[in-house]
Design a protein around this motif. Structure first.
Motif, PDB file in Angstrom:
ATOM      1  N   ARG A 255       0.805  -1.211   0.000  1.00 33.94           N
ATOM      2  CA  ARG A 255       0.000   0.000   0.000  1.00 33.94           C
ATOM      3  C   ARG A 255       0.841   1.265   0.000  1.00 33.94           C
ATOM      4  NH1 ARG A 255      -5.344  -1.310   3.656  1.00 33.94           N
ATOM      5  NH2 ARG A 255      -5.664  -3.430   2.890  1.00 33.94           N
ATOM      6  N   SER A 256       2.142   1.132   0.015  1.00 33.23           N
ATOM      7  CA  SER A 256       2.992   2.311   0.047  1.00 33.23           C
ATOM      8  C   SER A 256       3.187   2.912  -1.341  1.00 33.23           C
ATOM      9  CB  SER A 256       4.370   1.953   0.630  1.00 33.23           C
ATOM     10  OG  SER A 256       4.976   0.932  -0.150  1.00 33.23           O
ATOM     11  N   GLY A 257       2.678   2.274  -2.395  1.00 27.52           N
ATOM     12  CA  GLY A 257       2.917   2.789  -3.737  1.00 27.52           C
ATOM     13  C   GLY A 257       1.742   2.593  -4.668  1.00 27.52           C
ATOM     14  N   ARG A 258       1.901   3.155  -5.854  1.00 28.27           N
ATOM     15  CA  ARG A 258       0.856   3.091  -6.871  1.00 28.27           C
ATOM     16  C   ARG A 258       1.511   2.816  -8.222  1.00 28.27           C
ATOM     17  NH1 ARG A 258      -2.231   8.549  -7.893  1.00 28.27           N
ATOM     18  NH2 ARG A 258      -0.220   8.993  -8.884  1.00 28.27           N
ATOM     19  N   ARG A 259       0.802   2.057  -9.056  1.00 26.38           N
ATOM     20  CA  ARG A 259       1.299   1.761 -10.400  1.00 26.38           C
ATOM     21  C   ARG A 259       0.393   2.432 -11.434  1.00 26.38           C
ATOM     22  NH1 ARG A 259       1.280  -4.343 -12.547  1.00 26.38           N
ATOM     23  NH2 ARG A 259      -0.958  -3.992 -12.167  1.00 26.38           N
ATOM     24  N   ARG A 260       0.996   3.027 -12.416  1.00 28.37           N
ATOM     25  CA  ARG A 260       0.238   3.622 -13.522  1.00 28.37           C
ATOM     26  C   ARG A 260       0.818   3.097 -14.841  1.00 28.37           C
ATOM     27  NH1 ARG A 260       0.636   7.986 -17.092  1.00 28.37           N
ATOM     28  NH2 ARG A 260      -1.392   8.878 -17.691  1.00 28.37           N
ATOM     29  N   ARG A 261      -0.076   2.648 -15.684  1.00 27.98           N
ATOM     30  CA  ARG A 261       0.346   2.091 -16.979  1.00 27.98           C
ATOM     31  C   ARG A 261      -0.527   2.684 -18.068  1.00 27.98           C
ATOM     32  NH1 ARG A 261      -0.876  -2.842 -19.910  1.00 27.98           N
ATOM     33  NH2 ARG A 261       0.922  -3.476 -21.178  1.00 27.98           N
ATOM     34  N   ALA A 262       0.069   3.224 -19.097  1.00 32.06           N
ATOM     35  CA  ALA A 262      -0.668   3.837 -20.204  1.00 32.06           C
ATOM     36  C   ALA A 262      -0.010   3.444 -21.517  1.00 32.06           C
ATOM     37  CB  ALA A 262      -0.690   5.358 -20.058  1.00 32.06           C
ATOM     38  N   GLY A 283       0.824  -7.195 -35.221  1.00 29.56           N
ATOM     39  CA  GLY A 283       0.469  -6.118 -34.305  1.00 29.56           C
ATOM     40  C   GLY A 283       1.666  -5.489 -33.642  1.00 29.56           C
ATOM     41  N   TYR A 284       1.425  -4.309 -33.081  1.00 27.40           N
ATOM     42  CA  TYR A 284       2.483  -3.588 -32.358  1.00 27.40           C
ATOM     43  C   TYR A 284       1.849  -2.900 -31.152  1.00 27.40           C
ATOM     44  CZ  TYR A 284       6.009  -0.114 -31.141  1.00 27.40           C
ATOM     45  OH  TYR A 284       6.915   0.652 -30.469  1.00 27.40           O
ATOM     46  N   GLY A 285       2.550  -2.912 -30.031  1.00 24.45           N
ATOM     47  CA  GLY A 285       2.061  -2.262 -28.821  1.00 24.45           C
ATOM     48  C   GLY A 285       3.159  -1.490 -28.127  1.00 24.45           C
ATOM     49  N   LEU A 286       2.781  -0.385 -27.490  1.00 27.07           N
ATOM     50  CA  LEU A 286       3.728   0.453 -26.766  1.00 27.07           C
ATOM     51  C   LEU A 286       3.067   0.920 -25.471  1.00 27.07           C
ATOM     52  CD1 LEU A 286       6.533   1.886 -26.894  1.00 27.07           C
ATOM     53  CD2 LEU A 286       5.329   3.860 -27.863  1.00 27.07           C
ATOM     54  N   SER A 287       3.749   0.763 -24.369  1.00 25.99           N
ATOM     55  CA  SER A 287       3.195   1.183 -23.092  1.00 25.99           C
ATOM     56  C   SER A 287       4.309   1.662 -22.168  1.00 25.99           C
ATOM     57  CB  SER A 287       2.427   0.034 -22.429  1.00 25.99           C
ATOM     58  OG  SER A 287       3.304  -1.032 -22.108  1.00 25.99           O
ATOM     59  N   GLN A 288       3.909   2.494 -21.218  1.00 24.35           N
ATOM     60  CA  GLN A 288       4.846   2.999 -20.207  1.00 24.35           C
ATOM     61  C   GLN A 288       4.275   2.717 -18.832  1.00 24.35           C
ATOM     62  OE1 GLN A 288       5.460   7.335 -19.446  1.00 24.35           O
ATOM     63  NE2 GLN A 288       7.600   6.900 -19.993  1.00 24.35           N
ATOM     64  N   THR A 289       5.121   2.243 -17.947  1.00 23.98           N
ATOM     65  CA  THR A 289       4.703   1.910 -16.589  1.00 23.98           C
ATOM     66  C   THR A 289       5.481   2.754 -15.584  1.00 23.98           C
ATOM     67  OG1 THR A 289       4.214  -0.377 -17.226  1.00 23.98           O
ATOM     68  CG2 THR A 289       4.477   0.067 -14.880  1.00 23.98           C
ATOM     69  N   GLU A 290       4.740   3.382 -14.663  1.00 26.18           N
ATOM     70  CA  GLU A 290       5.345   4.182 -13.597  1.00 26.18           C
ATOM     71  C   GLU A 290       4.948   3.584 -12.254  1.00 26.18           C
ATOM     72  OE1 GLU A 290       3.979   8.151 -14.008  1.00 26.18           O
ATOM     73  OE2 GLU A 290       5.041   8.521 -15.906  1.00 26.18           O
ATOM     74  N   LEU A 291       5.927   3.411 -11.364  1.00 22.20           N
ATOM     75  CA  LEU A 291       5.699   2.931 -10.002  1.00 22.20           C
ATOM     76  C   LEU A 291       6.052   4.072  -9.051  1.00 22.20           C
ATOM     77  CD1 LEU A 291       7.251  -0.629 -10.364  1.00 22.20           C
ATOM     78  CD2 LEU A 291       4.824  -0.045 -10.304  1.00 22.20           C
ATOM     79  N   ASP A 298      10.773   2.485   1.447  1.00 18.13           N
ATOM     80  CA  ASP A 298      11.176   1.299   0.684  1.00 18.13           C
ATOM     81  C   ASP A 298      11.002   1.563  -0.808  1.00 18.13           C
ATOM     82  OD1 ASP A 298      11.793  -1.132  -0.314  1.00 18.13           O
ATOM     83  OD2 ASP A 298      10.081  -2.192   0.570  1.00 18.13           O
ATOM     84  N   ILE A 299      12.110   1.718  -1.502  1.00 14.49           N
ATOM     85  CA  ILE A 299      12.058   1.998  -2.946  1.00 14.49           C
ATOM     86  C   ILE A 299      12.522   0.789  -3.763  1.00 14.49           C
ATOM     87  CG2 ILE A 299      12.351   4.490  -2.639  1.00 14.49           C
ATOM     88  CD1 ILE A 299      15.287   4.116  -3.422  1.00 14.49           C
ATOM     89  N   SER A 300      12.502  -0.391  -3.130  1.00 20.44           N
ATOM     90  CA  SER A 300      12.914  -1.590  -3.861  1.00 20.44           C
ATOM     91  C   SER A 300      11.951  -1.889  -5.013  1.00 20.44           C
ATOM     92  CB  SER A 300      12.987  -2.800  -2.922  1.00 20.44           C
ATOM     93  OG  SER A 300      11.715  -3.036  -2.312  1.00 20.44           O
ATOM     94  N   LEU A 301      10.684  -1.469  -4.836  1.00 22.09           N
ATOM     95  CA  LEU A 301       9.695  -1.669  -5.890  1.00 22.09           C
ATOM     96  C   LEU A 301       9.191  -0.335  -6.416  1.00 22.09           C
ATOM     97  CD1 LEU A 301       7.876  -3.489  -7.594  1.00 22.09           C
ATOM     98  CD2 LEU A 301       6.232  -3.502  -5.686  1.00 22.09           C
ATOM     99  N   PHE A 302       8.717   0.534  -5.522  1.00 18.85           N
ATOM    100  CA  PHE A 302       8.172   1.814  -5.944  1.00 18.85           C
ATOM    101  C   PHE A 302       9.261   2.890  -5.942  1.00 18.85           C
ATOM    102  CE2 PHE A 302       4.678  -0.605  -4.051  1.00 18.85           C
ATOM    103  CZ  PHE A 302       3.799  -0.618  -5.125  1.00 18.85           C
ATOM    104  N   GLY A 303       9.038   3.913  -6.724  1.00 14.94           N
ATOM    105  CA  GLY A 303      10.013   4.991  -6.799  1.00 14.94           C
ATOM    106  C   GLY A 303      11.093   4.742  -7.824  1.00 14.94           C
ATOM    107  N   ARG A 304      11.053   3.628  -8.518  1.00 15.35           N
ATOM    108  CA  ARG A 304      12.043   3.343  -9.556  1.00 15.35           C
ATOM    109  C   ARG A 304      11.683   4.108 -10.826  1.00 15.35           C
ATOM    110  NH1 ARG A 304      15.159  -0.972  -8.314  1.00 15.35           N
ATOM    111  NH2 ARG A 304      15.663  -1.343 -10.500  1.00 15.35           N
TER     112      ARG A 304
END
Length: 327
Positions: A255-262, A283-291, A298-304
């Protein structure tokens, strides 16, 4: 009494060879004779029901080659019974082929909303083609499978003209298409109020194109997805689809982080030469993921740093749907 088959003959055939028609009659191919075991050189047992079925197959064979007015006249002749021998029959077909019929016109009626070309793309018979019963049935099933019309559809009208050719008419009855979907839930497991709202339309503007919108909302998710499919891009034989998405979620376990993918993905389909129902897709796909780190250290997962994903795909699909409910 059980009759044995003494002789089989065919007369009047010129479009198909006698040997070709005999293949529909042979026991090992059509099961024309009963499965009772034969002793020695005994003649096969005549099966009248299977003989009628084989006659129908021959008639259908002629119908599919344009011989709309052909007649397959079966006959069964009893032979004199010899003492000590089982009764026998001679059977066969007297064929009156007639002339080939061609398709003069193909008309469509009742499409008050759907564009005519959408329906014609599903019809496998063109003016000038040799009449084919199989292709008319396939066309009828293909139009029904669109899902835009009331089912069961009216059987296509087949009207002979003065030249002996036929005019075909496919009659449809429009039905409402498109649906609104929604749902909600409340509880601690979903973080309060959560749900979704969506709209799907398989026949946009009556052009046979499909589109959909969906929004998922809640404490732990907020997603927007939009899709569009065109079975014939710019009126061509190339199909295409596109999806846009923007998703945000929080992990219950983290719960300390959030993921956004577009991002987006696109796909094009090309008919395989000589295969009406098979397409090759690329087909072709392009996406960006932000944590994003929301609390804690703890930035082992979020904040990268944000990551970008690029994908390519290739596939092959064969579609033979012939009914909107029971494909």
């Amino acid at each position: 009494s059980v009759y044995r088959l003494a002789d089989f003959s065919i007369s009047g055939n010129s479009e198909f060879s006698t040997e070709e028609l005999r293949r529909l009659f042979r026991p090992e191919r059509s099961g024309l004779f009963s499965d009772d075991e034969m002793d020695g050189d005994d003649l096969p047992i005549f099966n009248a029901a299977q003989f009628e079925a084989s006659t129908a197959l021959v008639s259908q064979r002629y119908q599919n080659e344009g011989y709309l007015y052909s007649q397959i006249l079966p006959f069964v002749e009893r032979n004199p019974v010899e003492e000590g021998q089982p009764p026998t029959v001679n059977v066969g077909w007297n064929i009156q082929e007639g002339t080939q019929a061609y398709v003069a016109r193909v008309d469509i009626e009742g499409n008050e909303f759907t564009y005519e070309r959408v329906i014609r793309d599903k019809i496998f018979v063109l003016p000038g083609d040799v009449y084919s019963q199989d292709r008319i049935i396939q066309s009828f099933q293909s139009v029904s499978s669109l899902g835009f019309f009331e089912v069961p559809m009216e059987v296509p009208s087949i009207v002979p003209n003065e030249e002996g050719d036929v005019n075909l008419t496919f009659r449809v009855t429009e039905k409402p298409t498109g649906s609104v979907n929604f749902g909600t839930s409340v509880g601690a497991g979903v973080g309060g109020l959560a749900g979704f709202v969506g709209y799907e339309q398989p026949n946009l503007f009556g052009k046979g194109k499909a589109g959909s919108l969906r929004w998922d909302f809640g404490r732990y998710q907020n997603n927007q997805i939009m899709s569009y499919t065109d079975p014939g891009v710019f009126g061509s034989l190339v199909s295409g689809s596109a999806n846009l998405f923007n998703t945000r979620d929080r992990f219950i376990s983290f719960r300390s982080g959030r993921r956004r993918r577009a991002g987006f993905d696109i796909r094009f389909g090309f008919l395989l030469p000589g295969a009406r129902f098979t397409r090759i897709f690329t087909g072709y796909g392009l996406s960006q993921t932000e944590l994003t780190l929301r609390s804690g250290e703890d930035i082992s997962l979020f904040g990268r740093p944000a990551g970008t994903q690029s994908t390519m795909s290739v596939g092959i699909t064969r579609t033979t749907l012939n009914h909107p409910i029971f494909p």
